[in-house]
Structure formats: C-alpha cells, structure tokens
Design a protein around this motif. Structure first.
Motif, PDB file in Angstrom:
ATOM      1  N   MET A 190     -40.357  30.068 -34.719  1.00 30.22           N
ATOM      2  CA  MET A 190     -39.657  28.840 -35.011  1.00 30.22           C
ATOM      3  C   MET A 190     -40.924  27.645 -34.754  1.00 30.22           C
ATOM      4  N   ASN A 191     -40.608  26.514 -35.201  1.00 29.57           N
ATOM      5  CA  ASN A 191     -41.618  25.514 -34.931  1.00 29.57           C
ATOM      6  C   ASN A 191     -42.106  25.141 -33.390  1.00 29.57           C
ATOM      7  N   ALA A 192     -43.327  25.281 -33.197  1.00 27.89           N
ATOM      8  CA  ALA A 192     -43.786  24.914 -31.843  1.00 27.89           C
ATOM      9  C   ALA A 192     -43.398  23.576 -31.275  1.00 27.89           C
ATOM     10  N   GLY A 193     -42.770  23.611 -29.953  1.00 31.33           N
ATOM     11  CA  GLY A 193     -42.392  22.308 -29.591  1.00 31.33           C
ATOM     12  C   GLY A 193     -41.517  22.661 -28.349  1.00 31.33           C
ATOM     13  N   PRO A 194     -40.587  21.291 -28.090  1.00 30.50           N
ATOM     14  CA  PRO A 194     -39.709  21.512 -26.949  1.00 30.50           C
ATOM     15  C   PRO A 194     -38.505  22.290 -27.188  1.00 30.50           C
ATOM     16  N   MET A 274     -31.283  30.554 -38.764  1.00 29.01           N
ATOM     17  CA  MET A 274     -32.135  29.333 -38.829  1.00 29.01           C
ATOM     18  C   MET A 274     -33.496  29.794 -38.709  1.00 29.01           C
ATOM     19  N   LYS A 275     -34.023  31.016 -39.152  1.00 29.35           N
ATOM     20  CA  LYS A 275     -35.306  31.374 -39.159  1.00 29.35           C
ATOM     21  C   LYS A 275     -35.971  31.293 -40.575  1.00 29.35           C
ATOM     22  N   MET A 276     -36.629  30.722 -40.853  1.00 26.02           N
ATOM     23  CA  MET A 276     -37.530  30.479 -42.149  1.00 26.02           C
ATOM     24  C   MET A 276     -38.668  30.212 -42.138  1.00 26.02           C
ATOM     25  N   ASN A 277     -39.566  30.503 -43.296  1.00 26.02           N
ATOM     26  CA  ASN A 277     -40.886  30.126 -43.360  1.00 26.02           C
ATOM     27  C   ASN A 277     -41.138  29.277 -44.440  1.00 26.02           C
ATOM     28  N   PRO A 278     -41.822  28.039 -44.136  1.00 21.22           N
ATOM     29  CA  PRO A 278     -41.916  27.335 -42.847  1.00 21.22           C
ATOM     30  C   PRO A 278     -40.741  27.157 -42.188  1.00 21.22           C
ATOM     31  N   PRO A 279     -41.172  26.929 -40.779  1.00 20.53           N
ATOM     32  CA  PRO A 279     -39.866  26.869 -40.098  1.00 20.53           C
ATOM     33  C   PRO A 279     -39.186  25.539 -40.248  1.00 20.53           C
ATOM     34  N   LEU A 280     -37.901  25.400 -39.576  1.00 20.92           N
ATOM     35  CA  LEU A 280     -37.272  24.105 -39.553  1.00 20.92           C
ATOM     36  C   LEU A 280     -38.302  23.041 -38.383  1.00 20.92           C
ATOM     37  N   ARG A 281     -38.917  21.976 -39.003  1.00 16.66           N
ATOM     38  CA  ARG A 281     -39.741  21.131 -38.303  1.00 16.66           C
ATOM     39  C   ARG A 281     -39.100  20.297 -37.383  1.00 16.66           C
ATOM     40  N   SER A 282     -39.945  19.314 -36.764  1.00 18.07           N
ATOM     41  CA  SER A 282     -39.251  18.278 -36.114  1.00 18.07           C
ATOM     42  C   SER A 282     -38.657  17.276 -36.687  1.00 18.07           C
ATOM     43  N   PHE A 283     -37.730  16.491 -36.080  1.00 21.75           N
ATOM     44  CA  PHE A 283     -36.865  15.403 -36.612  1.00 21.75           C
ATOM     45  C   PHE A 283     -37.886  14.507 -37.409  1.00 21.75           C
ATOM     46  N   LYS A 313     -31.088  40.157 -40.906  1.00 21.97           N
ATOM     47  CA  LYS A 313     -30.743  38.695 -40.638  1.00 21.97           C
ATOM     48  C   LYS A 313     -29.628  38.556 -39.281  1.00 21.97           C
ATOM     49  N   SER A 314     -29.846  39.952 -38.517  1.00 25.70           N
ATOM     50  CA  SER A 314     -28.973  40.035 -37.450  1.00 25.70           C
ATOM     51  C   SER A 314     -29.767  40.099 -36.139  1.00 25.70           C
ATOM     52  N   GLY A 315     -29.073  39.850 -34.907  1.00 27.06           N
ATOM     53  CA  GLY A 315     -30.017  40.102 -33.743  1.00 27.06           C
ATOM     54  C   GLY A 315     -30.767  38.723 -33.415  1.00 27.06           C
ATOM     55  N   SER A 316     -31.690  38.972 -32.742  1.00 28.75           N
ATOM     56  CA  SER A 316     -32.683  37.854 -32.482  1.00 28.75           C
ATOM     57  C   SER A 316     -33.593  37.249 -33.530  1.00 28.75           C
ATOM     58  N   MET A 317     -34.066  35.998 -33.295  1.00 31.10           N
ATOM     59  CA  MET A 317     -35.172  35.418 -34.400  1.00 31.10           C
ATOM     60  C   MET A 317     -36.089  36.270 -34.058  1.00 31.10           C
ATOM     61  N   LYS A 318     -36.552  36.710 -32.848  1.00 34.63           N
ATOM     62  CA  LYS A 318     -37.656  37.424 -32.681  1.00 34.63           C
ATOM     63  C   LYS A 318     -38.205  38.639 -33.507  1.00 34.63           C
ATOM     64  N   THR A 319     -37.159  39.164 -34.037  1.00 35.33           N
ATOM     65  CA  THR A 319     -37.102  40.493 -34.808  1.00 35.33           C
ATOM     66  C   THR A 319     -36.696  40.196 -36.215  1.00 35.33           C
ATOM     67  N   LYS A 397     -26.468  36.622 -47.870  1.00 39.86           N
ATOM     68  CA  LYS A 397     -25.470  35.553 -47.424  1.00 39.86           C
ATOM     69  C   LYS A 397     -26.208  35.037 -46.366  1.00 39.86           C
ATOM     70  N   ASN A 398     -27.424  34.858 -46.218  1.00 37.33           N
ATOM     71  CA  ASN A 398     -28.125  34.646 -44.824  1.00 37.33           C
ATOM     72  C   ASN A 398     -28.392  33.133 -45.124  1.00 37.33           C
ATOM     73  N   THR A 399     -27.723  32.342 -44.696  1.00 31.60           N
ATOM     74  CA  THR A 399     -27.619  30.700 -44.808  1.00 31.60           C
ATOM     75  C   THR A 399     -26.604  29.961 -43.472  1.00 31.60           C
ATOM     76  N   PRO A 400     -27.315  29.230 -42.756  1.00 34.55           N
ATOM     77  CA  PRO A 400     -26.679  28.453 -41.781  1.00 34.55           C
ATOM     78  C   PRO A 400     -25.721  27.245 -42.341  1.00 34.55           C
ATOM     79  N   PHE A 401     -25.443  27.434 -43.666  1.00 36.51           N
ATOM     80  CA  PHE A 401     -24.537  26.344 -44.136  1.00 36.51           C
ATOM     81  C   PHE A 401     -23.109  26.754 -44.250  1.00 36.51           C
ATOM     82  N   ILE A 402     -22.842  28.114 -43.903  1.00 42.71           N
ATOM     83  CA  ILE A 402     -21.419  28.887 -43.841  1.00 42.71           C
ATOM     84  C   ILE A 402     -20.595  27.801 -43.111  1.00 42.71           C
ATOM     85  N   ASN A 403     -19.352  27.486 -43.619  1.00 45.57           N
ATOM     86  CA  ASN A 403     -18.314  26.588 -42.991  1.00 45.57           C
ATOM     87  C   ASN A 403     -18.656  25.182 -43.016  1.00 45.57           C
ATOM     88  N   ASP A 404     -19.824  24.649 -43.509  1.00 47.99           N
ATOM     89  CA  ASP A 404     -19.987  23.268 -43.976  1.00 47.99           C
ATOM     90  C   ASP A 404     -19.174  22.903 -45.259  1.00 47.99           C
TER      91      ASP A 404
END
Length: 429
Positions: A190-194, A274-283, A313-319, A397-404
């Motif tokens: 994911m995006n490097a940062g806090p 929420m894992k994509m390339n490029p990653p979600l960046r800062s505000f 698309k299951s488990g951790s963002m690491k894998t 079905k890999n989207t974070p927008f389910i239920n929006d």
C-alpha cells in the motif's frame, strides 16, 4: 427492424436535451423530440433516465487466454456492457502474451467473436512484457494494434523506453505506460506513509511512479512520441504532466475511479479489497487527481478493470493480488461522488468517459451521431442502488464498493443496435 428509445434526456451535440433516439439496424437513424413510429416498432421508455453515448474504457484486463478463472473475453465484455461501456481497450498481459503479429491477429479474432462490445487490443511494448526486446512494431500495427503497452509492468530501462518511443513514433501509435520503478517498490503493498506504518504493512513509495514519469516525459520530448500514462495517482506525477503539456510535449494520462474517491486514510485494517497498483495514495494526492481532472491535465477516466478470484483477494494485503474491478461500477460511483456534489457537471463526466478517451486514441466511438453506430448506454439517475455481489456479471467481485449506495445505475446498453442481455442477472436489466 427499427427500435425507439423515447422520453429520455439525451446527451447529443455536447448538451443534454429531451429527445427520442431511433435505431435502424446498427445505426442511429434519428435523434429528435417526439419521433413518431408505427405501433409495431418496439420501444424503450427512458423517462427520467439518461441516454448517453456508449462509454469508452481505454484500460481493461480480460485475462483470456491464460487466466480464465479470473475473467474471460465473454464475461469481461459483458461486465463492460453492464456498466454502460460499448468500446474497451484490452491489455496484453495474457498467456501467451500476443508478442507477434500472428498472435495479435488471433487475439483480435477471438475478441470479435466472443466479445459483447467493441474490443480494441493493445500490443505489448516488449516481448513477454518484462524483457528489453522490442516487438515488431510495423507488423503489430498491420495486424491491428491501436497502441502499445506493458501494463502491469513498468519499462525499467531508459534505453528500452527510448527505443520503444522512437519505434512508436515511426508507426504513429501511442506508448501507454504503467509507470513504476521496481527498485522503489521494495515489497510494498500500500502507499508508504503513516497509514501503512500504523497497520504494519510495507509501503510503496510515491516516487516509484513520479520518477518514471519524469524520465519518460524527457524521452517523449526527445522522440516526439505520443506518451500516455496509465492510472496516474500522485500529485508530483500530475504536476509533471501539467508542465509537460504547457511545454508542448505530446503527453496524456488517465485516472481510475478509485484514485478519485478513495485514499490511504480510508484503509483502516488489513483489507485485500483495498490493494491495487498503483496503491491508494494520500488525501493530497487524491485532491491533486481531482484538480487535474478539472483543469484538463488528466485527459480521461479509465477503470483498470482487474478481476481476480476470491482466493486471490482473500487474507492479508501482504499476500493478496493487486487489483480492483471497475467496469460495472465506474459511472454510478463517479456520478454519485462528483456530479451529485456539483464538483463535475454531468456533461463533463460524460466527456471524460466517452468522446475524450475515444479521441485520444482515434477510436470510432464516444458520440451519438445521426448515421453513426447505435452504441448507447442508458442510466437511471433518480433511484438509489446498493451495490451488491449479486449485481456483477464479471467473474471478479474484488471491489471495496460493495454495499455503497449510488445513483446512476446502468439500465440498458445497446451495441451496434442490439440490446445486450445479462443472463446471470435474470435476462435484461
């Protein structure tokens, strides 16, 4: 046989107007108020709905051949039609990669036979996407390539990219670049940062993108090639493109819906969706994307539709795999986030998703024209829709927008005058 779309709000001649649209065969015969037809002519009542040019997506992944458990030409193109897209451009990260004119011709034939929308095919820049060996540029153009891309892989060597741009210029076709310096990714997810630090997840440096953008803009200036940047995501990249355009360099870029509506502050847990390339960046990066869209630095919207299996698309963002689907949700998400909030006009959004991407790549699409192709999308702008897994015809079905909850859900799509049916959704929309 003729077919009438009546009582809609039609986006025609750069404005929204109350009109009917008469289809005859694969062409639009008339666009005018109160078109009269014989009683036996079938009709679609589009009252309180938007009748738009079929949308154009210059960045999709259909995974076929090689990865058909994720998507196929048939399911991917159905998903595009379900989202209102009638023309799409498919990336070449397939197995086998369409490295030769013969393989590219076969891919184009399959796209035409198995696809439910108009599918244009990218040729790779280099053989197998990761080598430094360029493809046969003249042969690929003759075979039907409209552009060249190694999407999913950044071209790592400046010499390779220089030679590629010179070759692209010689055949007058664009280079479409996934910009990513592998040496600066450093295993990030994911995006490097806090927010990455808070979650204990390895970060991807924003400069991994902007450093390649800077390099490639210099090469585009040196060669005169049309250089197009995929899924731009950082404020610095956008600043560089803005300056390049002001300097007269032939540079263009696209932004994906998720980089306009999401940022890394919204990743509150280890969530593979929420894992994509490029990653979600800062505000700040997300705001720069919006500003770039508004001032014309960013030329168009493209989904980067990237389906994966449930297990990937299951488990951790690491894998988990990088990627998000987008074909079926792009218009309603952007309509709800930007038109309903008056950040964009409806006309601006339609331009960004229809004629501008078409014009950028010289595609015969993106406008409703009398005598032109009957490629039409109809959207419901008034009723709320909750996005659900059952909505999707894509295998992914890999989207974070389910239920929006969104407005602007697609109602119907016509490709070459024929309404596309979606069997898994119970027939017609």
């Amino acid at each position: 046989m003729p077919f009438l779309i009546k009582n809609g709000t039609v986006f025609f001649e750069d404005k929204l107007q109350a009109a009917d649209v008469l289809i005859d065969g694969d062409k639009i015969k008339a666009i005018a108020p109160n078109i009269q037809v014989p009683e036996n002519v079938p009709t679609f009542d589009a009252a309180q709905q938007l009748v738009a040019p079929g949308l154009v997506d210059v960045h999709v992944h259909f995974r076929d051949p090689g990865f058909t458990y994720k998507e196929t030409i048939a399911t991917g193109s159905l998903a595009a039609a379900h989202g209102g897209f009638t023309t799409v451009c498919a990336m070449p990260n397939l197995d086998p990669v369409p490295n030769t004119p013969d393989l590219l011709k076969k891919q184009l034939q399959r796209n035409a036979t198995e696809g439910h929308v108009h599918i244009h095919q990218y040729a790779p820049i280099t053989k197998d996407l990761t080598s430094a060996e360029l493809v046969d540029w003249q042969g690929m153009k003759a075979a039907g390539a409209f552009a060249f891309s190694n999407d999913g892989k950044g071209v790592q060597l400046a010499g390779t990219m220089y030679d590629a741009m010179a070759a692209a210029k010689s055949v007058d076709l664009p280079i479409v670049a996934h910009v990513e310096d592998n040496s600066l990714v450093r295993g990030g997810v994911m995006n490097a940062g806090p927010y990455a630090d808070k979650l204990g997840l390895p970060g991807i440096l924003a400069v991994s993108e902007s450093s390649q953008v800077a390099r490639d803009i210099e090469l585009a200036q040196a060669t005169g090639a049309h250089y197009h940047i995929c899924h731009i995501s950082t404020a610095e990249s956008i600043r560089q493109v803005r300056a390049a355009k002001q300097a007269g360099i032939n540079v263009s870029c696209e932004v994906s819906p998720h980089h306009l509506v999401l940022d890394d502050a919204m990743i509150t847990k280890d969530d593979p969706m929420m894992k994509m390339n490029p990653p979600l960046r800062s505000f700040a990066d997300r705001q720069a994307c919006i500003e770039g869209l508004l001032d014309g630095t960013i030329d168009c919207v493209a989904t980067d539709h990237a389906p994966h299996s449930v297990s990937e698309k299951s488990g951790s963002m690491k894998t988990a795999a990088f990627g998000i689907t987008g074909s079926e949700t792009a218009f309603p998400i952007l309509y709800t986030a930007f038109v309903k909030t008056q950040i964009l006009s409806l006309e601006q959004l339609l331009h960004l998703m229809s004629d501008r991407p078409a014009d950028l790549f010289n595609l015969p699409a993106g406008r409703l024209l009398v005598g032109g192709p009957a490629d039409i999308a109809i959207f419901d702008l008034t009723h709320e829709h909750v996005i659900a897994v059952k909505d999707f015809v894509s295998k992914g079905k890999n989207t974070p927008f389910i239920n929006d909850t969104v407005l602007g859900w697609p109602r119907a799509t016509f490709v070459s005058g024929q309404r596309v049916a979606f069997p898994s959704l119970g027939g017609q929309q």
